[in-house]
Design a protein around this motif. Structure first.
Motif, short mmCIF file in Angstrom:
data_model
loop_
_atom_site.label_atom_id
_atom_site.label_comp_id
_atom_site.label_asym_id
_atom_site.label_seq_id
_atom_site.Cartn_x
_atom_site.Cartn_y
_atom_site.Cartn_z
N GLU A 29 23.88 38.53 35.91
CA GLU A 29 24.90 39.38 36.54
C GLU A 29 26.13 38.59 36.97
O GLU A 29 27.27 39.01 36.71
CB GLU A 29 24.31 40.12 37.74
N LYS A 30 25.94 37.45 37.61
CA LYS A 30 27.10 36.68 38.10
C LYS A 30 27.94 36.14 36.95
O LYS A 30 29.17 36.14 37.02
CB LYS A 30 26.64 35.56 39.01
N THR A 31 27.29 35.70 35.89
CA THR A 31 28.03 35.21 34.73
C THR A 31 28.82 36.33 34.06
O THR A 31 29.99 36.17 33.70
CB THR A 31 27.07 34.56 33.72
N LEU A 32 28.18 37.48 33.92
CA LEU A 32 28.86 38.63 33.33
C LEU A 32 30.01 39.07 34.23
O LEU A 32 31.12 39.35 33.74
CB LEU A 32 27.88 39.78 33.10
N ALA A 33 29.79 39.09 35.54
CA ALA A 33 30.86 39.47 36.47
C ALA A 33 32.03 38.50 36.37
O ALA A 33 33.19 38.91 36.39
CB ALA A 33 30.31 39.53 37.90
N ALA A 34 31.74 37.21 36.25
CA ALA A 34 32.81 36.22 36.13
C ALA A 34 33.62 36.44 34.85
O ALA A 34 34.85 36.36 34.86
CB ALA A 34 32.22 34.81 36.15
N THR A 35 32.93 36.77 33.77
CA THR A 35 33.62 37.04 32.51
C THR A 35 34.47 38.30 32.62
O THR A 35 35.62 38.33 32.16
CB THR A 35 32.61 37.18 31.36
N LEU A 36 33.92 39.33 33.23
CA LEU A 36 34.68 40.57 33.43
C LEU A 36 35.90 40.34 34.31
O LEU A 36 36.99 40.85 34.04
CB LEU A 36 33.79 41.65 34.03
N THR A 39 38.53 38.52 32.38
CA THR A 39 39.15 39.40 31.37
C THR A 39 40.10 40.41 32.00
O THR A 39 41.16 40.71 31.45
CB THR A 39 38.05 40.15 30.58
N THR A 40 39.73 40.93 33.18
CA THR A 40 40.51 41.99 33.80
C THR A 40 41.54 41.50 34.80
O THR A 40 42.44 42.24 35.18
CB THR A 40 39.59 42.98 34.54
N GLY A 41 41.38 40.26 35.26
CA GLY A 41 42.27 39.75 36.29
C GLY A 41 41.86 40.16 37.69
O GLY A 41 42.55 39.84 38.66
N LEU A 42 40.73 40.84 37.81
CA LEU A 42 40.22 41.22 39.13
C LEU A 42 39.43 40.06 39.72
O LEU A 42 39.00 39.16 39.01
CB LEU A 42 39.32 42.45 39.02
N ALA A 43 39.21 40.12 41.02
CA ALA A 43 38.40 39.10 41.69
C ALA A 43 36.95 39.25 41.26
O ALA A 43 36.46 40.37 41.06
CB ALA A 43 38.52 39.25 43.20
N VAL A 44 36.26 38.14 41.14
CA VAL A 44 34.87 38.17 40.71
C VAL A 44 33.99 38.96 41.68
O VAL A 44 32.99 39.53 41.28
CB VAL A 44 34.32 36.74 40.48
N ASP A 45 34.38 39.01 42.95
CA ASP A 45 33.59 39.75 43.93
C ASP A 45 34.12 41.16 44.17
O ASP A 45 33.66 41.85 45.09
CB ASP A 45 33.48 38.98 45.24
N ALA A 46 35.04 41.61 43.35
CA ALA A 46 35.54 42.99 43.48
C ALA A 46 34.39 43.96 43.18
O ALA A 46 33.63 43.76 42.23
CB ALA A 46 36.69 43.23 42.51
N VAL A 49 33.98 45.09 39.59
CA VAL A 49 33.47 44.07 38.67
C VAL A 49 31.95 43.93 38.84
O VAL A 49 31.20 43.92 37.85
CB VAL A 49 34.17 42.71 38.92
N THR A 50 31.50 43.85 40.07
CA THR A 50 30.06 43.75 40.34
C THR A 50 29.33 44.98 39.82
O THR A 50 28.28 44.86 39.18
CB THR A 50 29.81 43.60 41.86
N ALA A 51 29.90 46.15 40.06
CA ALA A 51 29.25 47.39 39.61
C ALA A 51 29.17 47.46 38.09
O ALA A 51 28.13 47.85 37.54
CB ALA A 51 30.01 48.60 40.15
N LEU A 52 30.23 47.08 37.42
CA LEU A 52 30.22 47.12 35.96
C LEU A 52 29.19 46.15 35.39
O LEU A 52 28.44 46.49 34.47
CB LEU A 52 31.61 46.79 35.41
N ALA A 53 29.12 44.96 35.94
CA ALA A 53 28.14 43.98 35.48
C ALA A 53 26.72 44.49 35.72
O ALA A 53 25.87 44.44 34.82
CB ALA A 53 28.34 42.64 36.19
#
Length: 100
Positions: A29-36, A39-46, A49-53
């Motif tokens: 999850e954290k790796t996917l969130a970091a990639t998202l 890619t999106t320019g959002l914060a990794v802890d947004a 981003v967390t929900a999508l991952a």
């Protein structure tokens, strides 16, 4: 998604193996969130981003519990791509006189 694979059947029919497989899958999850986030320019802890991952990683588990896993995956990712408003449940909520 192949549900006739002997390994899949073994894992799904053994609660301990199923739980272990889910934990191993979810650890990404954290790796996917970091990639998202990258890619999106959002914060990794947004939250988005967390929900999508999390949604992406949980979709296979939800699909496996379905009578038609392939269709469930299509439906889940259609929900993700198009949003709740396009689902049959949301359309039912929009009908006057319907109880929820």
């Amino acid at each position: 998604m192949r549900t006739d694979d002997p390994t899949f059947v073994l894992v799904e029919s053994t609660p301990a193996l199923r739980d272990y497989a889910r934990r191993m899958w979810s650890r990404h999850e954290k790796t996917l969130a970091a990639t998202l986030a990258d890619t999106t320019g959002l914060a990794v802890d947004a939250p988005a981003v967390t929900a999508l991952a999390r949604f992406t990683l949980e979709a296979p588990s939800i699909a496996r519990a379905s009578e038609d896993p392939a269709r469930a995956m299509r439906d889940l990712f259609a929900l993700l791509e198009h949003g709740w408003g396009t689902t049959p449940l949301a359309r039912k909520e929009d009908r006057p006189g319907q109880d929820g």
